[in-house]
Design an enzyme around this catalytic site. Structure first.
Site, mmCIF file in Angstrom:
data_model
loop_
_atom_site.group_PDB
_atom_site.id
_atom_site.type_symbol
_atom_site.label_atom_id
_atom_site.label_comp_id
_atom_site.label_asym_id
_atom_site.label_seq_id
_atom_site.Cartn_x
_atom_site.Cartn_y
_atom_site.Cartn_z
ATOM 1 N N SER A 199 0.849 -1.188 0.000
ATOM 2 C CA SER A 199 0.000 0.000 0.000
ATOM 3 C C SER A 199 0.884 1.237 0.000
ATOM 4 C CB SER A 199 -0.890 -0.002 1.252
ATOM 5 O OG SER A 199 -1.531 1.242 1.433
ATOM 6 N N TYR A 203 -2.832 -0.801 10.929
ATOM 7 C CA TYR A 203 -2.669 -1.208 9.534
ATOM 8 C C TYR A 203 -1.436 -0.544 8.915
ATOM 9 C CZ TYR A 203 -3.786 -1.740 4.560
ATOM 10 O OH TYR A 203 -3.737 -2.029 3.213
#
Length: 348
Positions: free
Chosen positions: A142, A155
């Site tokens: 990501s 996260y």
């Protein structure tokens, strides 16, 4: 033309979202795809899609936070399909809340699934790939692996950890001159079902940070990375490239910008339902057998293509073309001067 050999692929997090879309993309190429996740309804639906597309599917329910389950799954895949060629780590969990509102157990669970799940999957793959000196591991990352944002501390921390872990592993593989490859695909905000089932303590329903892309954009990049693993990583989406580059230039400015916009950009105008599904501790499709699929609820706002993904895939050719163009531009004045200069000894 030589026909491409069918490969054995393992995809974690294959019941929904990017994992589901990537598994389907591999299946459409005729590959044998092992589907690893907790959600059995999503796994069964994904298997039907793969077989309908011409591939083979193997459903393996597993919690990637348990290294024994992951290793047993890898063993079963090789018993039924043969040697694993590609292992894709895409499973994750998350929670939307300020850090002080996240319990230690919740933070640990996100870390175990999102970070340790990748480490356990990579270990299971390497145990089988290294003796054969063959195989590719794709880490679905990501933009948040580089630039963290508020409300997703667990996260973001896990994605940063995956990046560091992968870089360390890549050096080890290079040291031993192994033919096993590892690469990362850094993703933008995506229209996946996670925003329908993620545990949240925000007043409004969570959403991906715009611009939003369809999961198939990410899936195509994952498949391309599996085919071309010599590159360190691939960036998907213009927002990923812009975020990563901006953070290198002005990180303090990005901090202030996210402090001002990071809360509102991750929420819709709809109130959050605390009684809705949450998949942190158990799969969201476990109660009623509902299949969430690959897409979330943002189809109308999502992009089906990414110029940056195309540029990332063709970076080598574009770099070569740029160098040739630069060389031609640099040489043209010399050539022009050589052809227009008066010849020696010519009478005026």
């Amino acid at each position: 033309m030589k026909r491409r050999r069918s490969r054995v692929i393992v995809v974690t997090g294959a019941s929904a979202g990017v994992g589901r879309a990537a598994a389907r993309e591999f299946g459409a190429r005729g590959d044998s795809v092992a589907l690893l996740a907790r959600g059995e309804a999503g796994l069964a639906a994904a298997a039907e899609e793969i077989e309908a597309a011409g591939g083979k599917a193997l459903v393996v329910p597993v919690d990637v936070a348990d290294h024994r389950e992951v290793d047993d799954a890898a063993r079963r895949v090789e018993e039924e399909f043969g040697p694993i060629d590609v292992w894709v780590n895409a499973a994750f969990a998350g929670i939307f809340a300020p850090f002080n509102q996240v319990s230690p157990d919740e933070f640990r669970r996100v870390t175990e699934v999102t970070y340790l799940g990748y480490a356990f999957g990579t270990k299971a793959a390497l145990d089988r790939m290294l003796p054969r000196n063959h195989g590719t591991i794709v880490q679905v990352g990501s933009a948040l692996a580089y630039r963290a944002i508020p409300l997703q501390s667990a996260y973001c921390g896990a994605k940063h950890a995956i990046k560091g872990f992968t870089e360390s592993l890549r050096c080890e593989l290079m040291h031993r001159r192994s033919a096993v490859r590892v690469t990362m695909v850094q993703l933008p905000g995506l229209n996946t079902p996670q925003f329908d089932w993620v545990l949240s303590r925000l007043p409004h329903r969570p959403q991906p940070v715009p611009p939003i892309y369809q999961p198939e954009v990410a899936a195509r990049a994952v498949v391309f990375a599996a085919d071309h693993p010599r590159r360190k990583e691939f960036w998907v989406g213009g927002s990923t490239a812009a975020t990563l580059l901006a953070d290198k230039i002005a990180p303090a400015l990005i901090d202030r910008y996210l402090a001002r916009t990071g809360y509102s950009s991750q929420q819709t105008d709809m109130p959050y339902d605390p009684e809705g599904p949450a998949n942190l501790w158990e799969p969201a499709d476990g109660k009623d057998g509902h299949d969430f699929g690959a897409h979330g609820r943002f189809d109308a706002r999502s992009h089906a293509k990414s110029v940056e993904t195309w540029l990332s895939r063709h970076r080598t050719a574009l770099t070569a073309a740029s160098l040739l163009a630069a060389g031609a531009a640099a040489a043209s004045p010399l050539l022009l001067g050589r052809t227009t200069a008066p010849a020696r000894g010519r009478r005026r």
